[in-house]
Scaffold this motif. Structure first.
Motif, PDB file in Angstrom:
ATOM      1  N   ALA A  70      80.824  48.155  50.802  1.00 32.63           N
ATOM      2  CA  ALA A  70      80.197  48.821  51.951  1.00 32.63           C
ATOM      3  C   ALA A  70      79.947  47.872  53.118  1.00 32.63           C
ATOM      4  N   GLY A  71      80.287  46.609  52.946  1.00 34.61           N
ATOM      5  CA  GLY A  71      79.988  45.614  53.974  1.00 34.61           C
ATOM      6  C   GLY A  71      80.643  45.892  55.311  1.00 34.61           C
ATOM      7  N   GLU A  72      81.906  46.283  55.293  1.00 42.20           N
ATOM      8  CA  GLU A  72      82.621  46.550  56.543  1.00 42.20           C
ATOM      9  C   GLU A  72      82.007  47.733  57.283  1.00 42.20           C
ATOM     10  N   GLN A  73      81.691  48.790  56.547  1.00 43.20           N
ATOM     11  CA  GLN A  73      81.058  49.954  57.163  1.00 43.20           C
ATOM     12  C   GLN A  73      79.667  49.612  57.687  1.00 43.20           C
ATOM     13  N   PHE A  74      78.966  48.761  56.962  1.00 48.51           N
ATOM     14  CA  PHE A  74      77.634  48.334  57.400  1.00 48.51           C
ATOM     15  C   PHE A  74      77.720  47.596  58.734  1.00 48.51           C
ATOM     16  N   GLN A  75      78.688  46.695  58.852  1.00 49.63           N
ATOM     17  CA  GLN A  75      78.851  45.931  60.085  1.00 49.63           C
ATOM     18  C   GLN A  75      79.168  46.841  61.266  1.00 49.63           C
ATOM     19  N   GLN A  76      79.988  47.839  61.044  1.00 52.49           N
ATOM     20  CA  GLN A  76      80.331  48.771  62.117  1.00 52.49           C
ATOM     21  C   GLN A  76      79.149  49.667  62.474  1.00 52.49           C
ATOM     22  N   LEU A  77      78.410  50.066  61.459  1.00 53.11           N
ATOM     23  CA  LEU A  77      77.299  50.985  61.665  1.00 53.11           C
ATOM     24  C   LEU A  77      76.159  50.327  62.444  1.00 53.11           C
ATOM     25  N   PHE A  78      75.919  49.050  62.149  1.00 49.74           N
ATOM     26  CA  PHE A  78      74.805  48.340  62.783  1.00 49.74           C
ATOM     27  C   PHE A  78      75.305  47.222  63.701  1.00 49.74           C
ATOM     28  N   ALA A  79      76.465  47.442  64.298  1.00 54.22           N
ATOM     29  CA  ALA A  79      77.076  46.413  65.149  1.00 54.22           C
ATOM     30  C   ALA A  79      76.211  46.071  66.357  1.00 54.22           C
ATOM     31  N   LYS A  80      75.459  47.043  66.859  1.00 52.29           N
ATOM     32  CA  LYS A  80      74.652  46.821  68.058  1.00 52.29           C
ATOM     33  C   LYS A  80      73.316  46.140  67.764  1.00 52.29           C
ATOM     34  N   ALA A  81      72.957  46.071  66.509  1.00 50.46           N
ATOM     35  CA  ALA A  81      71.679  45.448  66.148  1.00 50.46           C
ATOM     36  C   ALA A  81      71.789  43.927  66.218  1.00 50.46           C
ATOM     37  N   PRO A  82      70.715  43.239  66.603  1.00 48.97           N
ATOM     38  CA  PRO A  82      70.723  41.767  66.629  1.00 48.97           C
ATOM     39  C   PRO A  82      71.009  41.201  65.239  1.00 48.97           C
ATOM     40  N   SER A  83      71.483  39.973  65.197  1.00 51.70           N
ATOM     41  CA  SER A  83      71.863  39.353  63.927  1.00 51.70           C
ATOM     42  C   SER A  83      70.706  39.317  62.933  1.00 51.70           C
ATOM     43  N   ALA A  84      69.526  38.944  63.420  1.00 52.10           N
ATOM     44  CA  ALA A  84      68.355  38.872  62.538  1.00 52.10           C
ATOM     45  C   ALA A  84      68.007  40.249  61.985  1.00 52.10           C
ATOM     46  N   GLN A  85      68.158  41.269  62.826  1.00 46.64           N
ATOM     47  CA  GLN A  85      67.877  42.631  62.389  1.00 46.64           C
ATOM     48  C   GLN A  85      68.908  43.099  61.368  1.00 46.64           C
ATOM     49  N   GLN A  86      70.151  42.687  61.546  1.00 45.55           N
ATOM     50  CA  GLN A  86      71.199  43.041  60.585  1.00 45.55           C
ATOM     51  C   GLN A  86      70.899  42.460  59.206  1.00 45.55           C
ATOM     52  N   ASP A  87      70.405  41.232  59.183  1.00 43.11           N
ATOM     53  CA  ASP A  87      70.060  40.606  57.901  1.00 43.11           C
ATOM     54  C   ASP A  87      68.952  41.390  57.196  1.00 43.11           C
ATOM     55  N   LYS A  88      67.956  41.815  57.976  1.00 52.71           N
ATOM     56  CA  LYS A  88      66.857  42.589  57.392  1.00 52.71           C
ATOM     57  C   LYS A  88      67.349  43.935  56.864  1.00 52.71           C
ATOM     58  N   LEU A  89      68.236  44.561  57.628  1.00 50.59           N
ATOM     59  CA  LEU A  89      68.789  45.844  57.197  1.00 50.59           C
ATOM     60  C   LEU A  89      69.669  45.679  55.955  1.00 50.59           C
ATOM     61  N   ALA A  90      70.393  44.558  55.890  1.00 49.77           N
ATOM     62  CA  ALA A  90      71.240  44.295  54.724  1.00 49.77           C
ATOM     63  C   ALA A  90      70.392  44.153  53.464  1.00 49.77           C
ATOM     64  N   VAL A  91      69.249  43.495  53.596  1.00 48.04           N
ATOM     65  CA  VAL A  91      68.326  43.366  52.459  1.00 48.04           C
ATOM     66  C   VAL A  91      67.718  44.725  52.139  1.00 48.04           C
ATOM     67  N   PHE A  92      67.377  45.482  53.181  1.00 52.82           N
ATOM     68  CA  PHE A  92      66.770  46.804  53.001  1.00 52.82           C
ATOM     69  C   PHE A  92      67.686  47.720  52.194  1.00 52.82           C
ATOM     70  N   TYR A  93      68.979  47.697  52.516  1.00 54.63           N
ATOM     71  CA  TYR A  93      69.933  48.569  51.830  1.00 54.63           C
ATOM     72  C   TYR A  93      70.557  47.920  50.592  1.00 54.63           C
ATOM     73  N   GLY A  94      70.134  46.720  50.269  1.00 58.98           N
ATOM     74  CA  GLY A  94      70.621  46.088  49.049  1.00 58.98           C
ATOM     75  C   GLY A  94      72.016  45.522  49.152  1.00 58.98           C
ATOM     76  N   LEU A  95      72.443  45.153  50.367  1.00 57.81           N
ATOM     77  CA  LEU A  95      73.731  44.487  50.528  1.00 57.81           C
ATOM     78  C   LEU A  95      73.584  42.970  50.477  1.00 57.81           C
ATOM     79  N   ARG A  96      72.353  42.509  50.577  1.00 56.02           N
ATOM     80  CA  ARG A  96      72.060  41.087  50.448  1.00 56.02           C
ATOM     81  C   ARG A  96      70.814  40.934  49.591  1.00 56.02           C
ATOM     82  N   ALA A  97      70.768  39.867  48.827  1.00 56.80           N
ATOM     83  CA  ALA A  97      69.589  39.553  48.022  1.00 56.80           C
ATOM     84  C   ALA A  97      68.787  38.475  48.741  1.00 56.80           C
ATOM     85  N   GLU A  98      67.477  38.551  48.598  1.00 51.33           N
ATOM     86  CA  GLU A  98      66.604  37.618  49.302  1.00 51.33           C
ATOM     87  C   GLU A  98      65.512  37.132  48.366  1.00 51.33           C
ATOM     88  N   SER A  99      65.214  35.855  48.454  1.00 53.73           N
ATOM     89  CA  SER A  99      64.132  35.271  47.673  1.00 53.73           C
ATOM     90  C   SER A  99      63.440  34.215  48.521  1.00 53.73           C
TER      91      SER A  99
END
Length: 294
Positions: A229-258
Motif C-alpha cells: 500500500a506504500g505507493e498508494q499512500f504516497q499518492q494519497l498524501f502527496a500534499k502533506a508535509p514530510s513530517a505529517q506523512q510519517d505520522k500518518l504512516a504510523v497511524f495507518y500501520g505502514l511504519r513502526a515506531e518506538s
C-alpha cells in the motif's frame, strides 16, 4: 536428510488428507474479508475521504484494499501455521510412536514439523497475495509493482518461519487437541486487532499502540503494508508535509515506531528474526524435557 524429508512429507500428507484443514483455513479468511467488506470498509473509506479534502474516492478505495490485503495475508499465515501444528497434538496421543521410527534427533523432528507448517503457510500466504493482487487489479485497475510483490514474498517467507516456530512452541504445552483449538480460536480472534487489521493502529490508545508495535506479527503486517500500500499512500498524501506523512504512516500501520524513532525494513527483519531465534531456543529446551522422542 532423506529421513527428514520423508517425515515432512508424512506430516503434509496427513494435513492434506483431512480436507477440513484446508476448508476451515480458507473459510476463516473468507469470513474475515466478508465482515470487513460489509461492516468496516465503507466507513473507513468515507472517513479517509472526509479527512483529506479533495481526495479521490477511487484512490482511497484502492489504498484501503491494499492496506487490508497486507493484514489479511498476515492473519492467514498465523492461522495456517497453527492449523498445521494440530498434527503434533495427534502424534502426542500415541507418544510419537510413528515419528520415533525415524533415526532423527529431537532437533530434526522439531524442524520437520516447522518445515511442514512453513510450506503449508507459504501456500496460503502466497495464494492470498496472488488472489488479492489480481482482485485489486481487476476491481480498481491498480497493479502493485512487481518489485513490491517479490519483496512481499520474502516477507511472507520470514513471517511463516517465525509463525511456525511460535506455533510449535505453544503446541508443546498443549495436551489435547481441544485445548489447542481453544487457544487458537482466542488468538485468532485477537490477532486481527493486534496487527491493526480492522481499524488503523493510530485509533487505539497510546499504551496499546506501544504494546502492539512489539508484536512480531504486527511487524510483518507493517512491512507488508509498506510494500503493498506504500505507493498508494504516497499518492494519497502527496500534499502533506514530510513530517505529517510519517505520522500518518504510523497511524495507518505502514511504519513502526518506538521511542519516537521510525523503524526501517532492516529493523523489522532483524526484530522478527531475533524473536524467531529466541523462541526456537526455548522450544528446544521445552521439547527436550518431554518424553516424546528417542
Amino acid at each position: 536428510m532423506r529421513e527428514l524429508l520423508i517425515l515432512v512429507k508424512r506430516h503434509m500428507y496427513i494435513y492434506f488428507a483431512d480436507k477440513g484443514n484446508i476448508v476451515f483455513t480458507c473459510l476463516s479468511s473468507i469470513i474475515v474479508v466478508m465482515l470487513y467488506a460489509f461492516f468496516i470498509f465503507d466507513t473507513q473509506v468515507d472517513s479517509l475521504v472526509a479527512a483529506m479534502a479533495g481526495t479521490d474516492r477511487a484512490q482511497a478505495v484502492t489504498f484501503v484494499c491494499t492496506w487490508f490485503l497486507a493484514g489479511q495475508i498476515t492473519l492467514i499465515i498465523f492461522g495456517a501455521t497453527f492449523n498445521a501444528m494440530a498434527i503434533f497434538i495427534d502424534d502426542m496421543k500415541y507418544n510419537g510412536s510413528d515419528v520415533q521410527i525415524f533415526p532423527l534427533s529431537k532437533v530434526k523432528i522439531i524442524v520437520s514439523y516447522c518445515i511442514q507448517a512453513v510450506l503449508i503457510a507459504l501456500l496460503f500466504g502466497i495464494g492470498s497475495l496472488t488472489i488479492g493482487t489480481l482482485l485489486v487489479w481487476w476491481q480498481q485497475g491498480y497493479q502493485i509493482p512487481a518489485s513490491s510483490l517479490f519483496a512481499a514474498v520474502g516477507v511472507i517467507i520470514l513471517g511463516t518461519i517465525f509463525s511456525a516456530v511460535l506455533a510449535m512452541f505453544i503446541v508443546t504445552f498443549m495436551k489435547t487437541a481441544k485445548a489447542f483449538s481453544s487457544v487458537q480460536i482466542v488468538l485468532n480472534t485477537l490477532m486481527g486487532f493486534l496487527i491493526g487489521m480492522y481499524i488503523p493502529i493510530g485509533t487505539l490508545p497510546d499504551f496499546m499502540q506501544k504494546i502492539i508495535f512489539w508484536n512480531p506479527y504486527m511487524s510483518m503486517s507493517v512491512w507488508l503494508r509498506e510494500l503493498l500500500a506504500g505507493e498508494q499512500f504516497q499518492q494519497l498524501f502527496a500534499k502533506a508535509p514530510s513530517a505529517q506523512q510519517d505520522k500518518l504512516a504510523v497511524f495507518y500501520g505502514l511504519r513502526a515506531e518506538s521511542s519516537d524513532t521510525l523503524w526501517s525494513t532492516s529493523d523489522l527483519a532483524l526484530f522478527i528474526a531475533s524473536i524467531t531465534v529466541i523462541i526456537f531456543a526455548f522450544l528446544l529446551v521445552s521439547f527436550a524435557k518431554k518424553r516424546y522422542t528417542r
